[in-house]
Write a protein that holds these residues in place. Structure first.
Motif, mmCIF file in Angstrom:
data_model
loop_
_atom_site.group_PDB
_atom_site.id
_atom_site.type_symbol
_atom_site.label_atom_id
_atom_site.label_comp_id
_atom_site.label_asym_id
_atom_site.label_seq_id
_atom_site.Cartn_x
_atom_site.Cartn_y
_atom_site.Cartn_z
ATOM 1 N N LEU A 114 0.825 -1.208 0.000
ATOM 2 C CA LEU A 114 0.000 0.000 0.000
ATOM 3 C C LEU A 114 0.862 1.262 0.000
ATOM 4 C CD1 LEU A 114 -2.715 -1.152 2.552
ATOM 5 C CD2 LEU A 114 -2.815 -1.192 0.053
ATOM 6 N N PRO A 115 0.367 2.344 -0.585
ATOM 7 C CA PRO A 115 1.168 3.563 -0.697
ATOM 8 C C PRO A 115 1.224 4.390 0.589
ATOM 9 C CG PRO A 115 -0.964 3.891 -1.726
ATOM 10 C CD PRO A 115 -0.913 2.454 -1.308
ATOM 11 N N TRP A 116 0.422 4.060 1.597
ATOM 12 C CA TRP A 116 0.373 4.876 2.801
ATOM 13 C C TRP A 116 1.535 4.559 3.726
ATOM 14 C CZ3 TRP A 116 -4.277 2.124 1.578
ATOM 15 C CH2 TRP A 116 -5.165 2.889 0.827
ATOM 16 N N SER A 117 1.930 5.574 4.494
ATOM 17 C CA SER A 117 3.040 5.406 5.426
ATOM 18 C C SER A 117 2.753 6.174 6.705
ATOM 19 C CB SER A 117 4.328 5.935 4.799
ATOM 20 O OG SER A 117 5.357 5.952 5.746
ATOM 21 N N SER A 118 3.178 5.622 7.816
ATOM 22 C CA SER A 118 3.031 6.318 9.094
ATOM 23 C C SER A 118 4.350 6.974 9.509
ATOM 24 C CB SER A 118 2.561 5.342 10.179
ATOM 25 O OG SER A 118 3.547 4.352 10.386
ATOM 26 N N GLY A 119 5.260 7.114 8.554
ATOM 27 C CA GLY A 119 6.577 7.671 8.848
ATOM 28 C C GLY A 119 6.536 9.071 9.422
ATOM 29 N N ALA A 120 5.652 9.929 8.918
ATOM 30 C CA ALA A 120 5.570 11.305 9.425
ATOM 31 C C ALA A 120 5.098 11.314 10.874
ATOM 32 C CB ALA A 120 4.629 12.119 8.554
ATOM 33 N N VAL A 121 4.136 10.468 11.187
ATOM 34 C CA VAL A 121 3.630 10.396 12.560
ATOM 35 C C VAL A 121 4.714 9.875 13.486
ATOM 36 C CG1 VAL A 121 1.934 9.273 14.057
ATOM 37 C CG2 VAL A 121 1.258 10.093 11.807
ATOM 38 N N GLU A 122 5.415 8.822 13.055
ATOM 39 C CA GLU A 122 6.482 8.259 13.881
ATOM 40 C C GLU A 122 7.587 9.284 14.102
ATOM 41 O OE1 GLU A 122 6.384 5.434 15.468
ATOM 42 O OE2 GLU A 122 4.474 4.876 14.578
ATOM 43 N N GLY A 123 7.874 10.080 13.102
ATOM 44 C CA GLY A 123 8.889 11.126 13.259
ATOM 45 C C GLY A 123 8.491 12.153 14.302
ATOM 46 N N GLN A 124 7.222 12.557 14.306
ATOM 47 C CA GLN A 124 6.743 13.523 15.300
ATOM 48 C C GLN A 124 6.776 12.924 16.706
ATOM 49 O OE1 GLN A 124 6.171 16.710 14.902
ATOM 50 N NE2 GLN A 124 6.688 16.531 12.745
ATOM 51 N N VAL A 125 6.385 11.655 16.827
ATOM 52 C CA VAL A 125 6.414 10.998 18.139
ATOM 53 C C VAL A 125 7.850 10.939 18.655
ATOM 54 C CG1 VAL A 125 6.043 8.789 19.312
ATOM 55 C CG2 VAL A 125 4.299 9.680 17.779
ATOM 56 N N THR A 126 8.778 10.603 17.791
ATOM 57 C CA THR A 126 10.183 10.554 18.188
ATOM 58 C C THR A 126 10.680 11.929 18.619
ATOM 59 O OG1 THR A 126 10.550 8.716 16.681
ATOM 60 C CG2 THR A 126 12.505 9.923 17.410
ATOM 61 N N ARG A 127 10.297 12.966 17.887
ATOM 62 C CA ARG A 127 10.713 14.331 18.234
ATOM 63 C C ARG A 127 10.166 14.729 19.597
ATOM 64 N NH1 ARG A 127 8.967 19.629 17.761
ATOM 65 N NH2 ARG A 127 6.946 19.020 16.936
ATOM 66 N N ILE A 128 8.904 14.418 19.870
ATOM 67 C CA ILE A 128 8.301 14.772 21.162
ATOM 68 C C ILE A 128 8.989 14.016 22.293
ATOM 69 C CG2 ILE A 128 6.190 14.553 22.526
ATOM 70 C CD1 ILE A 128 4.663 15.213 19.908
ATOM 71 N N LYS A 129 9.276 12.735 22.078
ATOM 72 C CA LYS A 129 9.970 11.957 23.106
ATOM 73 C C LYS A 129 11.364 12.516 23.377
ATOM 74 C CE LYS A 129 7.677 7.511 22.526
ATOM 75 N NZ LYS A 129 7.870 6.103 22.147
#
Length: 153
Positions: A114-129
């Protein structure tokens, strides 16, 4: 080793080549995971000797290269064939990895197709952590809110 050397001296033959040290497992793993064209001739020769001595390692290398190609090129339809090869012919660590992938098979295949990715969300979660850990609980909620909502430089 001394006995072999003395035997070559008594036989009048040339001095034998000293044995080459065995590379570390980390170095061998690095050679296996790099593209073969990026290895020097010496590295390629050493790796080929190691792979000739250990057929399981050669099989693991082939399976790892194929899995990397499948994930890089997002060929989820080829994963079933790879899985069969890994479970039937792979060394036990590769078989364990393949069995682990089977536990969430639909998600793995969909992630590759599938073309969808959760990479942007994971990047934001990592930044907040990272921001949270950086303050080690000393920052107030207002400061954390400002850091989280501020645009990165």
């Amino acid at each position: 080793m001394v006995t072999k050397y003395i035997a070559t001296l008594r036989a009048g033959t040339a001095t034998p080549e000293p044995p080459q040290p065995i590379p570390s497992p980390r170095r061998i793993t690095t050679w296996i995971m790099r593209h073969p064209d990026t290895l020097t001739d010496s590295q390629r020769d050493q790796l080929n000797r190691i792979l000739d001595a250990c057929p399981d390692l050669a099989t693991a290398r082939d399976l790892a290269h194929e899995f990397c190609a499948i994930t890089r090129e997002r060929r989820g339809h080829d994963l079933t064939h790879w899985m069969t090869q890994a479970l039937d012919h792979g060394p036990s660590p590769i078989q364990g990895f393949a069995t682990f992938l089977q536990n969430d098979w639909d998600a793995v295949v969909n992630g590759l197709n599938l073309p969808w990715s959760s990479g942007a969300v994971e990047g934001q979660v990592t930044r907040i952590k990272l921001i949270k850990r950086r303050s080690y609980g000393r920052a107030s909620f207002a400061l954390l809110r400002t850091l989280v909502l501020a645009q990165p430089p």
